[in-house]
Design a protein around this motif. Structure first.
Motif, PDB file in Angstrom:
ATOM      1  N   ASN A 158     -12.676  70.645-121.363  1.00  0.00           N
ATOM      2  CA  ASN A 158     -13.607  71.775-121.383  1.00  0.00           C
ATOM      3  C   ASN A 158     -14.085  72.133-122.786  1.00  0.00           C
ATOM      4  O   ASN A 158     -15.231  72.528-122.962  1.00  0.00           O
TER       5      ASN A 158
ATOM      6  N   ARG B  97     -17.155  68.631-122.431  1.00  0.00           N
ATOM      7  CA  ARG B  97     -18.128  69.232-121.514  1.00  0.00           C
ATOM      8  C   ARG B  97     -19.271  69.833-122.311  1.00  0.00           C
ATOM      9  O   ARG B  97     -19.098  70.796-123.040  1.00  0.00           O
TER      10      ARG B  97
ATOM     11  N   ARG C 290     -22.444  70.591-120.811  1.00  0.00           N
ATOM     12  CA  ARG C 290     -23.191  71.513-119.967  1.00  0.00           C
ATOM     13  C   ARG C 290     -22.454  71.668-118.646  1.00  0.00           C
ATOM     14  O   ARG C 290     -21.554  70.912-118.338  1.00  0.00           O
ATOM     15  N   LYS C 291     -22.869  72.644-117.872  1.00  0.00           N
ATOM     16  CA  LYS C 291     -22.236  72.883-116.582  1.00  0.00           C
ATOM     17  C   LYS C 291     -22.710  71.835-115.584  1.00  0.00           C
ATOM     18  O   LYS C 291     -23.901  71.618-115.422  1.00  0.00           O
ATOM     19  N   LEU C 292     -21.758  71.180-114.914  1.00  0.00           N
ATOM     20  CA  LEU C 292     -22.068  70.148-113.941  1.00  0.00           C
ATOM     21  C   LEU C 292     -22.157  70.738-112.536  1.00  0.00           C
ATOM     22  O   LEU C 292     -21.606  71.811-112.277  1.00  0.00           O
TER      23      LEU C 292
ATOM     24  N   VAL D 261     -21.168  71.081-108.552  1.00  0.00           N
ATOM     25  CA  VAL D 261     -19.821  71.280-108.017  1.00  0.00           C
ATOM     26  C   VAL D 261     -19.132  69.953-107.693  1.00  0.00           C
ATOM     27  O   VAL D 261     -17.966  69.749-108.050  1.00  0.00           O
TER      28      VAL D 261
ATOM     29  N   THR E 200     -18.180  68.126-110.847  1.00  0.00           N
ATOM     30  CA  THR E 200     -17.045  68.805-111.465  1.00  0.00           C
ATOM     31  C   THR E 200     -15.750  68.480-110.737  1.00  0.00           C
ATOM     32  O   THR E 200     -14.718  68.216-111.370  1.00  0.00           O
TER      33      THR E 200
END
Length: 94
Positions: free
Chosen positions: A28, A32, A34-36, A38, A41
């Protein structure tokens, strides 16, 4: 340090949980960007769980996996504290 390695060898579930938590933290904070979504992730954390099993085998065999991950996490926290202090004082490195 031999007693600590022996303790981790006797407490497999705690050892696995520590390895998984440390690896998740490193992922994290370092990898990471960017936000992946669901499902992606979920796939990443399943792969981290599988990798934690492999590292658990190495830990039980006698390698200091948890101590190495703990040093990595400690160094990352040290960098975060350094950035916090620099932001508060207004100094930026050249």
């Amino acid at each position: 340090m031999q007693w600590l390695t022996g303790w981790f060898g006797n407490h497999i579930y705690i050892t696995y949980l520590l390895i998984f938590i440390f690896m998740s933290y490193v992922y994290n904070k370092v990898f990471r960007t960017r936000k992946l979504p669901v499902l992606k992730t979920l796939l990443v954390y399943v792969l981290i769980a599988i990798g934690s099993i492999m590292l658990l085998v190495f830990q039980v065999a006698g390698l200091p996996i948890i101590l190495s991950l703990a040093v990595a996490v400690l160094l990352m926290l040290l960098v975060r504290v350094r950035y916090f202090v620099e932001r508060r004082t207004g100094k930026r490195p050249s």
